[in-house]
Enzyme design. Structure first.
Site, PDB file in Angstrom:
ATOM      1  N   HIS A  98      -3.751  -3.590  -4.325  1.00  0.00           N
ATOM      2  CA  HIS A  98      -4.663  -2.730  -5.074  1.00  0.00           C
ATOM      3  C   HIS A  98      -4.026  -1.375  -5.319  1.00  0.00           C
ATOM      4  CE1 HIS A  98      -5.277  -2.025  -0.774  1.00  0.00           C
ATOM      5  NE2 HIS A  98      -5.579  -0.783  -1.082  1.00  0.00           N
ATOM      6  N   HIS A 100      -5.074   2.786  -5.626  1.00  0.00           N
ATOM      7  CA  HIS A 100      -6.046   3.866  -5.434  1.00  0.00           C
ATOM      8  C   HIS A 100      -5.925   4.824  -6.617  1.00  0.00           C
ATOM      9  CE1 HIS A 100      -6.600   3.355  -0.929  1.00  0.00           C
ATOM     10  NE2 HIS A 100      -5.476   2.679  -1.107  1.00  0.00           N
TER      11      HIS A 100
HETATM   12  P1  AMP Z   1      -5.142   0.593   1.942  1.00  0.00           P
HETATM   13  O1  AMP Z   1      -5.206   1.300   3.265  1.00  0.00           O
HETATM   14  O2  AMP Z   1      -4.184   1.222   0.970  1.00  0.00           O
HETATM   15  O3  AMP Z   1      -4.917  -0.887   2.139  1.00  0.00           O
HETATM   16  O4  AMP Z   1      -6.551   0.804   1.268  1.00  0.00           O
HETATM   17  C1  AMP Z   1      -7.671   0.075   1.612  1.00  0.00           C
HETATM   18  C2  AMP Z   1      -8.853   0.903   1.216  1.00  0.00           C
HETATM   19  O5  AMP Z   1      -9.978   0.060   1.174  1.00  0.00           O
HETATM   20  C3  AMP Z   1      -9.179   2.050   2.178  1.00  0.00           C
HETATM   21  O6  AMP Z   1      -9.064   3.296   1.503  1.00  0.00           O
HETATM   22  C4  AMP Z   1     -10.610   1.749   2.609  1.00  0.00           C
HETATM   23  O7  AMP Z   1     -11.403   2.911   2.716  1.00  0.00           O
HETATM   24  C5  AMP Z   1     -11.092   0.839   1.506  1.00  0.00           C
HETATM   25  N1  AMP Z   1     -12.161  -0.060   1.909  1.00  0.00           N
HETATM   26  C6  AMP Z   1     -12.225  -0.840   3.010  1.00  0.00           C
HETATM   27  N2  AMP Z   1     -13.382  -1.536   3.029  1.00  0.00           N
HETATM   28  C7  AMP Z   1     -14.044  -1.208   1.900  1.00  0.00           C
HETATM   29  C8  AMP Z   1     -15.307  -1.579   1.341  1.00  0.00           C
HETATM   30  N3  AMP Z   1     -16.114  -2.449   1.962  1.00  0.00           N
HETATM   31  N4  AMP Z   1     -15.653  -1.038   0.157  1.00  0.00           N
HETATM   32  C9  AMP Z   1     -14.867  -0.155  -0.468  1.00  0.00           C
HETATM   33  N5  AMP Z   1     -13.681   0.235   0.006  1.00  0.00           N
HETATM   34  C10 AMP Z   1     -13.268  -0.271   1.174  1.00  0.00           C
END
Ligand code: AMP
Length: 137
Positions: A98, A100
């Site tokens: 993904h 950000h």
């Molecule tokens: P990463 O650490 O780059 O893998 O990003 C994963 C992101 O997913 C983090 O910023 C989390 O805050 C976000 N995240 C985890 N669970 C959820 C959720 N249920 N809804 C929205 N975002 C989420």
């Protein structure tokens, strides 16, 4: 085992979805690093950039631009960060590739620590590093 993002895509858990098409979904990051922090997620789960096919990545980055434009308009920001963590060592926590999109309201609201090592690196070292990458392409 499905990722948390697959659960959002399947509507098994809630999320604040802002965009969806047949290949990609986009929703607010639950942690909101800044106001409007949004994730852009290919619906088919690939763990990292190393696995995702080029055509899906190309579509995903188009949607990143669409979301970036929307965030600029919605939050009246002059800038934002686009970030993708790949691998545990790079800070990835959800192993479903993904991007950000992080709107920026000040130069202090998110701290990315990227050291400037310009003075430590010799011309020879640059050349060697560039060669290693070129040879791996
Ligand atoms: P990463 O650490 O780059 O893998 O990003 C994963 C992101 O997913 C983090 O910023 C989390 O805050 C976000 N995240 C985890 N669970 C959820 C959720 N249920 N809804 C929205 N975002 C989420």
């Amino acid at each position: 085992m499905s990722t948390i993002f697959e659960k959002i895509i399947a509507r098994e858990i809630p999320a604040h979805i802002v965009y969806e098409d047949e290949l990609v979904i986009s929703f607010l990051d639950i942690s909101q690093a800044t106001e409007g922090h949004t994730l852009v997620v290919p619906k088919k789960a690939y763990a990292t950039i190393f696995e995702i096919p080029d055509d899906l990545l190309a579509h995903t980055i188009k949607i990143v631009k669409k979301i970036s434009n929307a965030c600029q308009k919605a939050f009246h920001v002059e800038g934002l960060n686009i970030l993708s963590n790949n691998g545990t060592i790079a800070g990835q926590t959800v192993f479903h590739f993904h991007f950000h999109v992080i709107p920026r309201f000040s130069d202090q609201d998110v701290i990315f620590k990227m050291s400037n090592r310009m003075n430590e690196v010799t011309t020879d070292t640059y050349k060697k590093r560039a060669l290693l990458i070129k040879e791996a392409l």
